[in-house]
Design a protein around this motif. Structure first.
Motif, short mmCIF file in Angstrom:
data_model
loop_
_atom_site.label_atom_id
_atom_site.label_comp_id
_atom_site.label_asym_id
_atom_site.label_seq_id
_atom_site.Cartn_x
_atom_site.Cartn_y
_atom_site.Cartn_z
N VAL A 20 4.10 70.58 -45.75
CA VAL A 20 4.53 71.33 -46.93
C VAL A 20 6.00 71.03 -47.21
N GLU A 21 6.25 70.53 -48.41
CA GLU A 21 7.62 70.27 -48.84
C GLU A 21 8.18 71.50 -49.56
N SER A 22 9.48 71.68 -49.45
CA SER A 22 10.15 72.75 -50.19
C SER A 22 11.59 72.32 -50.48
N GLY A 23 12.24 73.06 -51.37
CA GLY A 23 13.64 72.80 -51.67
C GLY A 23 13.91 72.08 -52.97
N GLY A 24 12.85 71.70 -53.66
CA GLY A 24 13.05 71.04 -54.94
C GLY A 24 13.54 72.01 -56.01
N GLY A 25 13.95 71.46 -57.15
CA GLY A 25 14.42 72.30 -58.24
C GLY A 25 15.21 71.50 -59.25
N LEU A 26 15.91 72.23 -60.08
CA LEU A 26 16.75 71.62 -61.13
C LEU A 26 18.20 71.59 -60.65
N VAL A 27 18.82 70.43 -60.78
CA VAL A 27 20.21 70.30 -60.36
C VAL A 27 20.93 69.40 -61.36
N GLN A 28 22.20 69.63 -61.54
CA GLN A 28 22.99 68.81 -62.46
C GLN A 28 23.36 67.47 -61.80
N PRO A 29 23.60 66.47 -62.60
CA PRO A 29 24.06 65.19 -62.03
C PRO A 29 25.30 65.38 -61.17
N GLY A 30 25.31 64.71 -60.04
CA GLY A 30 26.39 64.87 -59.09
C GLY A 30 26.18 65.97 -58.07
N GLY A 31 25.14 66.77 -58.29
CA GLY A 31 24.86 67.88 -57.39
C GLY A 31 24.07 67.46 -56.16
N SER A 32 23.71 68.45 -55.36
CA SER A 32 23.01 68.21 -54.09
C SER A 32 21.81 69.13 -53.95
N LEU A 33 20.84 68.64 -53.21
CA LEU A 33 19.69 69.44 -52.82
C LEU A 33 19.30 69.03 -51.40
N ARG A 34 18.69 69.95 -50.68
CA ARG A 34 18.11 69.61 -49.39
C ARG A 34 16.63 69.95 -49.41
N LEU A 35 15.83 68.93 -49.21
CA LEU A 35 14.40 69.12 -49.12
C LEU A 35 14.00 69.32 -47.66
N SER A 36 12.97 70.14 -47.46
CA SER A 36 12.42 70.35 -46.13
C SER A 36 10.95 69.97 -46.13
N CYS A 37 10.50 69.50 -44.99
CA CYS A 37 9.09 69.15 -44.79
C CYS A 37 8.66 69.78 -43.48
N THR A 38 7.77 70.75 -43.58
CA THR A 38 7.33 71.48 -42.39
C THR A 38 5.85 71.21 -42.14
N ALA A 39 5.53 70.98 -40.87
CA ALA A 39 4.16 70.68 -40.49
C ALA A 39 3.50 71.91 -39.90
N SER A 40 2.22 72.04 -40.17
CA SER A 40 1.41 73.05 -39.51
C SER A 40 0.14 72.38 -39.01
N GLY A 41 -0.32 72.83 -37.86
CA GLY A 41 -1.54 72.27 -37.31
C GLY A 41 -1.34 71.04 -36.45
N PHE A 42 -0.13 70.51 -36.40
CA PHE A 42 0.15 69.39 -35.51
C PHE A 42 1.65 69.34 -35.22
N ASN A 43 1.99 68.61 -34.17
CA ASN A 43 3.36 68.55 -33.68
C ASN A 43 4.03 67.29 -34.23
N LEU A 44 5.07 67.50 -35.06
CA LEU A 44 5.75 66.37 -35.69
C LEU A 44 6.52 65.52 -34.68
N THR A 45 6.68 66.00 -33.48
CA THR A 45 7.48 65.30 -32.47
C THR A 45 7.01 63.86 -32.27
N TYR A 46 5.71 63.61 -32.46
CA TYR A 46 5.14 62.31 -32.17
C TYR A 46 4.99 61.43 -33.40
N TYR A 47 5.58 61.88 -34.51
CA TYR A 47 5.34 61.21 -35.78
C TYR A 47 6.60 60.66 -36.42
N VAL A 48 6.46 59.48 -37.00
CA VAL A 48 7.44 58.94 -37.93
C VAL A 48 7.27 59.70 -39.25
#
Length: 128
Positions: A5-33
């Motif tokens: 599940v991705e989150s953190g998207g939205g509307l931002v002005q040019p030059g601005g910043s955003l941080r997207l997150s990607c969270t896993a459920s049902g499996f352990n991301l530790t073993y994944y690229v």
């Protein structure tokens, strides 16, 4: 159920910043690229970044190099994409994807063929 599940998207002005997150459920991301990809309206999906399971290897598309940074917190089962100095051409739906790490995948070539699971995306709009 295996899910990203991705989150953190939205509307931002040019030059601005955003941080997207990607969270896993049902499996352990530790073993994944983890790859980040994006698709702008009317364009094909393109690779943005990749991070190996340990975080020791990262790669970026030339279009975002120096502006975007990917990182991960395996304890939180979450990967991040910090996006700075955003431009209107960064407008797209951003997807995270996970590929079980193999020796070749650990080299972190940004390719959707290396990914096993995909999120549904989060929209980033860069506009004044």
């Amino acid at each position: 159920q295996l899910q990203l599940v991705e989150s953190g998207g939205g509307l931002v002005q040019p030059g601005g910043s955003l941080r997207l997150s990607c969270t896993a459920s049902g499996f352990n991301l530790t073993y994944y690229v983890i790859g980040w990809f994006r698709q702008a309206p009317g364009k094909e999906r393109e690779g943005v970044s990749c991070i190996s399971s340990s975080g020791g290897t990262t790669n970026y598309a030339d279009s975002v190099k120096g502006r975007f940074t990917t990182s991960r917190d395996n304890a939180k089962n979450t990967v991040y994409l910090q996006m700075n100095s955003l431009k209107p051409e960064d407008t797209a739906v951003y997807y995270c994807a996970a590929g079980y790490e193999t020796t070749i995948r650990a080299m972190c070539v940004i390719s959707y063929y290396a990914m096993d699971y995909w999120g549904k995306g989060t929209l980033v709009t860069v506009s004044s």
